[in-house]
Design a protein around this motif. Structure first.
Motif, PDB file in Angstrom:
ATOM      1  N   GLY A 119       0.747  -1.069   0.000  1.00 26.62           N
ATOM      2  CA  GLY A 119      -0.001  -0.045   0.185  1.00 26.62           C
ATOM      3  C   GLY A 119       0.814   1.286  -0.115  1.00 26.62           C
ATOM      4  N   PRO A 120       0.264   2.365  -0.219  1.00 27.83           N
ATOM      5  CA  PRO A 120       1.075   3.598  -0.230  1.00 27.83           C
ATOM      6  C   PRO A 120       1.824   4.133   1.129  1.00 27.83           C
ATOM      7  N   GLU A 121       1.163   3.517   2.287  1.00 29.72           N
ATOM      8  CA  GLU A 121       1.794   4.034   3.598  1.00 29.72           C
ATOM      9  C   GLU A 121       1.668   2.719   4.481  1.00 29.72           C
ATOM     10  N   LEU A 122       2.171   2.828   5.510  1.00 31.71           N
ATOM     11  CA  LEU A 122       1.896   1.668   6.704  1.00 31.71           C
ATOM     12  C   LEU A 122       1.569   2.516   7.880  1.00 31.71           C
ATOM     13  N   VAL A 123       0.219   2.471   8.070  1.00 29.26           N
ATOM     14  CA  VAL A 123      -0.324   3.025   9.191  1.00 29.26           C
ATOM     15  C   VAL A 123      -1.059   2.154  10.144  1.00 29.26           C
ATOM     16  N   ALA A 124      -0.632   1.970  11.326  1.00 29.44           N
ATOM     17  CA  ALA A 124      -1.398   1.221  12.162  1.00 29.44           C
ATOM     18  C   ALA A 124      -2.623   1.863  12.998  1.00 29.44           C
ATOM     19  N   ARG A 125      -3.660   1.460  12.890  1.00 24.86           N
ATOM     20  CA  ARG A 125      -4.837   1.806  13.133  1.00 24.86           C
ATOM     21  C   ARG A 125      -5.356   1.354  14.586  1.00 24.86           C
ATOM     22  N   THR A 126      -4.770   0.137  15.019  1.00 26.74           N
ATOM     23  CA  THR A 126      -5.339  -0.544  16.052  1.00 26.74           C
ATOM     24  C   THR A 126      -4.058  -1.264  16.780  1.00 26.74           C
ATOM     25  N   LEU A 127      -4.095  -1.409  18.039  1.00 26.50           N
ATOM     26  CA  LEU A 127      -3.154  -2.198  18.726  1.00 26.50           C
ATOM     27  C   LEU A 127      -2.533  -3.495  18.146  1.00 26.50           C
ATOM     28  N   GLU A 129      -2.839  -4.090  14.759  1.00 24.66           N
ATOM     29  CA  GLU A 129      -1.778  -3.578  13.570  1.00 24.66           C
ATOM     30  C   GLU A 129      -0.257  -3.298  14.090  1.00 24.66           C
ATOM     31  N   ARG A 130      -0.268  -2.368  15.475  1.00 22.10           N
ATOM     32  CA  ARG A 130       0.935  -1.934  15.584  1.00 22.10           C
ATOM     33  C   ARG A 130       1.702  -3.338  16.111  1.00 22.10           C
ATOM     34  N   LEU A 131       1.104  -4.185  16.936  1.00 17.34           N
ATOM     35  CA  LEU A 131       1.891  -5.446  17.324  1.00 17.34           C
ATOM     36  C   LEU A 131       2.357  -6.175  15.896  1.00 17.34           C
ATOM     37  N   ARG A 132       1.575  -6.351  14.595  1.00 17.92           N
ATOM     38  CA  ARG A 132       2.047  -6.905  13.855  1.00 17.92           C
ATOM     39  C   ARG A 132       3.039  -6.300  12.881  1.00 17.92           C
ATOM     40  N   TRP A 134       5.529  -4.211  14.290  1.00 18.71           N
ATOM     41  CA  TRP A 134       6.465  -4.333  15.301  1.00 18.71           C
ATOM     42  C   TRP A 134       7.067  -5.805  15.142  1.00 18.71           C
ATOM     43  N   GLN A 135       6.491  -6.618  14.901  1.00 16.69           N
ATOM     44  CA  GLN A 135       6.922  -7.929  14.676  1.00 16.69           C
ATOM     45  C   GLN A 135       7.557  -8.166  13.466  1.00 16.69           C
ATOM     46  N   ARG A 136       6.989  -7.474  12.493  1.00  9.68           N
ATOM     47  CA  ARG A 136       7.446  -7.783  11.195  1.00  9.68           C
ATOM     48  C   ARG A 136       9.000  -7.094  11.148  1.00  9.68           C
ATOM     49  N   LEU A 137       9.050  -5.866  11.810  1.00 12.41           N
ATOM     50  CA  LEU A 137      10.227  -5.115  11.958  1.00 12.41           C
ATOM     51  C   LEU A 137      11.282  -5.767  12.579  1.00 12.41           C
ATOM     52  N   ALA A 138      10.983  -6.253  13.911  1.00 15.48           N
ATOM     53  CA  ALA A 138      11.876  -7.246  14.569  1.00 15.48           C
ATOM     54  C   ALA A 138      12.325  -8.372  14.036  1.00 15.48           C
ATOM     55  N   LEU A 139      11.548  -9.028  13.091  1.00 19.78           N
ATOM     56  CA  LEU A 139      11.849 -10.107  12.568  1.00 19.78           C
ATOM     57  C   LEU A 139      12.954  -9.879  11.280  1.00 19.78           C
ATOM     58  N   ALA A 140      12.672  -8.891  10.759  1.00 18.57           N
ATOM     59  CA  ALA A 140      13.626  -8.177   9.773  1.00 18.57           C
ATOM     60  C   ALA A 140      14.955  -7.977  10.059  1.00 18.57           C
TER      61      ALA A 140
END
Length: 148
Positions: A119-127, A129-132, A134-140
């Protein structure tokens, strides 16, 4: 190993085929090798360009933070160095975000866009989504391309 200096970094890239330029942009935590299965088919018709984005694969990994606009600028510098004025752009995940940014910043340089799982941006709208995110960034960070 072909590299080109762009936006303060040495960027790894490869080209294959002839014809209109087709730029393939990989996702977060990945690298240009992800396109190897598609490369032969596309190279029959296009001049295919793949590259490792900043912080990935064989491209420089300077201290961050990295931003999508920064990586779009890196890619424009690569295209400039290769003498490519306009390209078809395919972006996967983070590569899709970079492709969207390219189309916004310099629409005259993007002939067409194919965006895959992005998508054009990565905006977390719920807790959740924020956790997911964070999880992806941590795994990367934990399982970077160099480690895998």
């Amino acid at each position: 190993m072909p590299t080109l200096h762009s936006n303060g970094i040495d960027m790894f890239y490869e080209t294959a085929g002839q014809g209109e330029p087709l730029l393939l942009l990989h996702g977060l935590g990945s690298r240009s090798d992800d396109w190897q299965l598609q490369l032969p088919a596309f190279a029959e018709r296009y001049r295919v360009v793949t590259a490792d984005m900043r912080g990935h694969g064989r491209t420089d990994k300077p201290p961050g933070p990295y931003t999508v606009p920064m990586m779009a600028t890196d890619v424009f510098g690569l295209l400039d160095g290769l003498g490519i004025a306009v390209a078809h752009v395919v972006g996967l995940s983070m590569g899709g975000m970079i492709a969207f940014q390219m189309a916004v910043d310099r629409p005259e340089r993007v002939r067409s866009l194919v965006i895959v799982n992005s998508g054009p941006e990565l905006v977390a709208r719920t807790l959740n989504e924020r956790l997911r995110i964070w999880q992806r960034l941590a795994l990367a960070r934990l399982f970077s391309p160099a480690r895998t």
